[in-house]
Design a protein around this motif. Sequence first.
Motif, mmCIF file in Angstrom:
data_model
loop_
_atom_site.group_PDB
_atom_site.id
_atom_site.type_symbol
_atom_site.label_atom_id
_atom_site.label_comp_id
_atom_site.label_asym_id
_atom_site.label_seq_id
_atom_site.Cartn_x
_atom_site.Cartn_y
_atom_site.Cartn_z
ATOM 1 N N UNK A 1 0.720 -1.446 0.088
ATOM 2 C CA UNK A 1 0.295 0.236 -0.038
ATOM 3 C C UNK A 1 0.930 1.745 0.240
ATOM 4 N N UNK A 2 2.708 1.388 0.987
ATOM 5 C CA UNK A 2 2.879 2.289 0.518
ATOM 6 C C UNK A 2 3.564 2.774 -0.245
ATOM 7 N N UNK A 3 4.535 1.453 -1.198
ATOM 8 C CA UNK A 3 4.660 2.020 -3.225
ATOM 9 C C UNK A 3 3.423 2.152 -3.722
ATOM 10 N N UNK A 4 1.821 1.551 -3.510
ATOM 11 C CA UNK A 4 1.519 2.424 -4.934
ATOM 12 C C UNK A 4 0.987 3.311 -4.005
ATOM 13 N N UNK A 5 1.079 4.398 -3.192
ATOM 14 C CA UNK A 5 0.728 5.360 -2.495
ATOM 15 C C UNK A 5 1.522 6.096 -3.311
ATOM 16 N N UNK A 6 2.810 5.630 -2.990
ATOM 17 C CA UNK A 6 4.043 6.386 -3.824
ATOM 18 C C UNK A 6 3.602 6.438 -5.242
ATOM 19 N N UNK A 7 4.568 5.909 -5.649
ATOM 20 C CA UNK A 7 4.013 5.769 -6.947
ATOM 21 C C UNK A 7 2.731 6.586 -7.805
ATOM 22 N N UNK A 8 1.781 6.062 -6.714
ATOM 23 C CA UNK A 8 0.466 7.745 -7.182
ATOM 24 C C UNK A 8 0.635 8.538 -6.726
ATOM 25 N N UNK A 9 1.340 9.118 -6.432
ATOM 26 C CA UNK A 9 1.593 11.115 -5.864
ATOM 27 C C UNK A 9 2.656 10.841 -7.267
ATOM 28 N N UNK A 10 3.725 10.012 -7.501
ATOM 29 C CA UNK A 10 4.928 9.940 -8.238
ATOM 30 C C UNK A 10 4.188 10.652 -9.655
ATOM 31 N N UNK A 11 2.918 9.830 -10.533
ATOM 32 C CA UNK A 11 2.300 10.018 -11.029
ATOM 33 C C UNK A 11 1.410 11.160 -11.276
ATOM 34 N N UNK A 12 0.700 11.559 -10.435
ATOM 35 C CA UNK A 12 0.214 12.276 -9.988
ATOM 36 C C UNK A 12 1.084 13.555 -10.774
#
Length: 194
Positions: free
Chosen positions: A71-82
């Motif tokens: 979950x932490x990795x996916x949130x980091x990925x989503x923030x970088x994409x955003x």
Amino acid sequence: ALEALVDDRSALDQALKGTSLVFTSPPPPIEETPERQKFKQRMERLRLQQEETKYVRLTNNLQKEVQDDITAKSMTYAASVGLNMIVAPLSFGCFMYFFAGGIFDYFLGEEFSSRTIGGTDIKRVIVGVVSGVVMLFIEMTLFVIRTHEVEAHAVKKKKKKKPVQPFGVYSKKGDRQAMPVDPRKPSLFKSKGD
């Protein structure tokens, strides 16, 4: 009362002096019949299954910690994409705004510029906004492609991963085999197909 206790003690001493210890012989060994051997094997298999069930119950919450990490990795990925979806169109739009002025002046000449009273060229602004929107669509397309590849990789990895069984090995048919204690000795338990 004390004299009665002393008399009882002397009577007990007299009774113990007249006795001796008698030991019984051990019971004869039980013959190992085939039914008895099968029963012992079945009891061992059931004991192993019970231990495995207890172990799985004890350790079933360990997988939840891995999910938190994902979950932490996916949130980091989503923030970088955003952030990338915001910064890329803005920076490309600004680049095109300044670059479009030189192109218009070179190909169309100075007389074609449409400057406002404040000195802003409307055509350059339009080119900057349109190029920013185009870059946004490109970023969204790349995001969809990346997300699809990540999901496909996760599904492939999940299919490849074999379940961990702490107390035995499972054959392709799903029948359980107990691991022998000594690898040089054959297993006590065989699957139905063997």
